[in-house]
Each structure stands twice: as C-alpha cells, then as structure tokens.
Design an enzyme around this catalytic site. Sequence first.
Site, PDB file in Angstrom:
ATOM      1  CB  SER A 146      -0.956   0.012   1.193  1.00 18.41           C
ATOM      2  OG  SER A 146      -2.003  -0.903   0.988  1.00 18.41           O
ATOM      3  CE  LYS A 149      -4.518   1.826  -0.599  1.00 21.89           C
ATOM      4  NZ  LYS A 149      -3.914   0.500  -0.606  1.00 21.89           N
ATOM      5  CE1 TYR A 157      -5.275   2.467   3.779  1.00 24.41           C
ATOM      6  CE2 TYR A 157      -6.135   0.385   2.967  1.00 24.41           C
ATOM      7  CZ  TYR A 157      -5.120   1.308   3.034  1.00 24.41           C
ATOM      8  OH  TYR A 157      -3.932   1.096   2.358  1.00 24.41           O
ATOM      9  CG  ASN A 185      -7.030  -1.732  -0.519  1.00 19.52           C
ATOM     10  OD1 ASN A 185      -5.858  -1.400  -0.640  1.00 19.52           O
ATOM     11  ND2 ASN A 185      -7.479  -2.333   0.574  1.00 19.52           N
ATOM     12  CG  HIS A 216       0.366   4.470   3.378  1.00 11.40           C
ATOM     13  ND1 HIS A 216       0.006   3.145   3.458  1.00 11.40           N
ATOM     14  CD2 HIS A 216      -0.773   5.148   3.125  1.00 11.40           C
ATOM     15  CE1 HIS A 216      -1.306   3.033   3.248  1.00 11.40           C
ATOM     16  NE2 HIS A 216      -1.808   4.243   3.050  1.00 11.40           N
ATOM     17  CG  ASP A 252      -5.553  -6.820   1.220  1.00  6.09           C
ATOM     18  OD1 ASP A 252      -4.378  -7.039   0.918  1.00  6.09           O
ATOM     19  OD2 ASP A 252      -5.983  -5.684   1.479  1.00  6.09           O
TER      20      ASP A 252
END
Length: 543
Positions: free
Chosen positions: A61, A64, A167, A169, A304, A505
Amino acid sequence: MTTLAAVIPQVLADVPSRFRGPGGAVAVLKDGELVGQQLWGYADLQGRIPMASDTLLPICSITKQMLCGLLTDLQRSPTPAMSARGEEPAKQLSDQLGQLLHPNLLQDTGLTLRHLCNNQSGLRDYWALTVLWGAKPEGHFSVADHGPKMLASLKSFHFQPGTEYSYANTNFFVVARCIERVTAQPLGELLAQRIFAPAGMQTARLCAHTAEHPPPCVGYEGDEASGFYPGVNCIEWAGDAGIVASLADMVAYEQFVDRSSHSHDSQSWYGINSEQQTYNDGSPADYGFGLVRKQVGGVLTVGHAGALRGYRLSRSYAPEPRISIVVLLNQEHGDAVGVSEYILKRIMGVPEAKDEIASPDPDWTGTYLDSDTGLAIVVSPGGPGELLVKYHGNPEKLRVVEACRAESNSMVATLDGSCLHLYVPQDNRTLHAQRVASSGKPASSDSSGLQGDYHCAEIGSVFRCSGSGDMVYGMFDGFLGHGPVHLMRQLGDDLWALACPRAMDATPPGDWTIIVRRNDKGKVAGLTIGCWLARRLEFIKQE
C-alpha cells in the site's frame, strides 16, 4: 541531534533481536542523506539467500502515494495526447468516474477524485467484499476479468462522500483505471516515467500479480514457535498496491521526498500531496493522497504502511527533524510500523511513557452495538490499567485514564451507563454504541430459524447459514466462487459475529457483524451484514 552518528548504529543493531523474524532491511536518513542501514536474516530461508539492499520486495500500500503522485503530475503536466484534446487534464480524469462507477454513486453525491485519494469516498473496500463474493483466501483475482464486475456491484456508499474516513482499496483501484483510460498507457509505464525515474528508483517497477514477484525474496507466514512457511498469494492489484522495490530504491525515494519537502519546488507532486487535507466540514484529515499524518513521540510523521500475506512494510518522514525511516520485513507478523516508531523515538530521545495506572470501571467489559454503522464493538480487559477495544480489525489497546475513560493515540472511549462513546479522530466520527442486552435464552433458541439462504441484490452475494445451537456456520457465494465456511458466534439476542481471520488481502476484515431482522410474526426475514471496511449490506432470506 549532534550525537546522531553515535546513536544510529546502536539503535539499528538492536532492531533484529527486538523484532525477530526471517529477515529485514531498514534505512535511516537525515537531511536527505543515508546515515545508517541494517540488513539481517534471509530473503529466502530454504535457499539460504541473505537479505540485501538490492532485494526486491512488494511495498504494497505504499504504492498508493505514488499513484496519487502520478495523478497530480498528470494534472499539472498532461501527456501530449491529453493536451491535444484541449480540455483541462483534471476534468478529463474526473470524467472517467462516470464511465467506471454505477450512476447511483455520482448522481447528486459530489463524489470527486480527491475524495477517493483521501479515503473519504464512502465506497466499501473491495478486498473485504471479495469475502462476500465467494473468494477463497488463496484464490485468484484478476484486474481485467474481475475488476469490472467488482465496480458494477458497487451501488451505494456506507457514508456520504467527504464526511468521514474509511480505508478502501477500491478508491485507488478506481483512480488507477481513470489514469489508464485517459492516457491510454499502461500504469507501470507511467509510474516508471514519472515517479521512479525522477526519484532515482533504479529497479522499482509495477508487478501487479502477487504470484509473480521477482526472486529471490519469499514472504513468510507463521512464527518462531510454530515455524515459518511461504505465504501463498495470487491476487492482482495495480494502483492500490503492486509496486516492488528494494531498500536502495526506497532510500532514493526518501531523498526525493526530502528534496521535495524542503526545496519548495513548485513542480514537485509530493510537496502538493503532502499538505494536510480536510473534510467537507473543514475539519483536518489525517489521511490524504496516500499519506498518513501521525504523531510519534510528539513528532509529526508523514508516511504509509503496507502489507501482503508474508510481508510488512513501512516508510515515514518526519518533516521538522528531516528524518526518514524505511522498514521492509518479509514476515506476516512483523511489526514494520513498530520498528519505525521504535527507531524514531530512540533517535529523538523520547522517554518511555510511565503513566499512572488507573483501574477501569468493571462495567466496561461487554459487547456494544452502534446502530449507525451496524457494527458490534467488543470491550475486554487488557493488562493492568488497559482495555482492549475491537472496532477496526484487531483489538486496540487503550490506556485507562479515569474509571470511565480510556485513550490511545487513535481512540478515546468513555462509558456512560450502558452507552459506549467512541471518538475516532482519523475517521472523523464519534460512535454512540449501546450495550447489547441478552434475554438469557440459550443459543439454540436464538439460532432457530437462522439457517437458510439469504440474498443481497445490491452486490450479488448469497449467504448460506447452517448448523444448530451455538455451533453455527456461514458461507458466501458470488461471482468469485463458493467461499470457505466461517464460524459464527453469538454476541447477543439476534446479534452474531462471523469470524474472518483469513481473506485475499493481507489484513482480513476480522469479524463481520450480523444483525438478524425479524418480521412481525417473529420469523427471520433477513440479515444486515457488515465489517468496518464494508458496512450495512442488506440480505433477504430466501423462502
């Protein structure tokens, strides 16, 4: 900070034994210069291949922020094809939302690309929803084949865009597809040209298929007691994650971050994207453009984390002391964020907190239901002077400061009789949850009539419930197949939890809350099913 050169070697030398696992790679930078790095253990235990500074790992992540950087860069410096259209680049990109998303999501909702980049869209997380679509944890998810079906199944929000944080995705999956459609170029090619090359990331690249990560690095599940074994991944992600990079690549990236933050370069996408974002009501948001703002030992950090089965990663930058910390671990239970925070606190000389221990009111323990989100919140005892509050995926440890008040860095909980008030600043939300009452009926009577099939027309999911008494099971079918069986446990009258410790995930949804709805004759008519990543989905019982 004059003793930094003396402090860093000892701090980094302590990391491997404090955070044990197969292997890891850590780097610390000050003022954009590498001042220390630590490599330990193995990228591949079976092959006896050591971890190295050029070993490629999925940064998950952390991708991102780079995707959001690409979006900002394209808006400021469009491709020749975009310029030839004679239309504002930002409008070209935002217009694609109407091509990708269901009309319900755009009609009079005010949804923007900025909402997506700031995790304020209100869209449910698609990796959580794959559970409801019948996915198996080690199954395959294809961006090309399954992505369009996923987007077509999203027809409502679980909060209004711009009002809260959650959150998802899904947000970054959509942003990536908007970019690809407008530019007519592969995402990997654009990232290489506009993000990796300017930052000096010489070996970083997009590798969307998690089963095709470059050798030699292996991500491990398990622990030291039971043994480590390779994690199996077969999902594709391109935008919400997908980049692989080495420690050397990430050092170059942190140097780019420091330059962008302190040179006041008006052309730098990072300088723009790292500014604090706000909600519709003007209140500050801690998340923006793939970057999390967080206080660590009184020091503001911007960064992050990332996770995939077998991997835990983190990068953070503290603007005021100009310190960057990168942590790359190839283990499921590695605490990359914990490593980063440990290093920063040691560098900054932050003393260990020695709070006075307060005793919690004995009435804290129990299950509460927030009627607004449709989610159960479970409070249980922790260590001395601590409470464990399970609202997001894993229980959060809160320190008791008064008998009926407990706090952590991200939550404030107060108990008022049978009502639990939970303030979650990052979510821009205060929950008011009522203690779940129990009539004292045996579970066998409460589960009576629960067995059967239920259909959620909105997302095209079927929930099947079986078992009896207090041994009840649930399973989901959808366009991804027939999912595994999950165990259910009763939380209260007509309130159940469905355990989901494994999913596609890396960070699974955890417990799904199941609220039983009955008709005026007392028969089960339907269920409201949700988790913190995907709330309030209505299932109707099939007769």
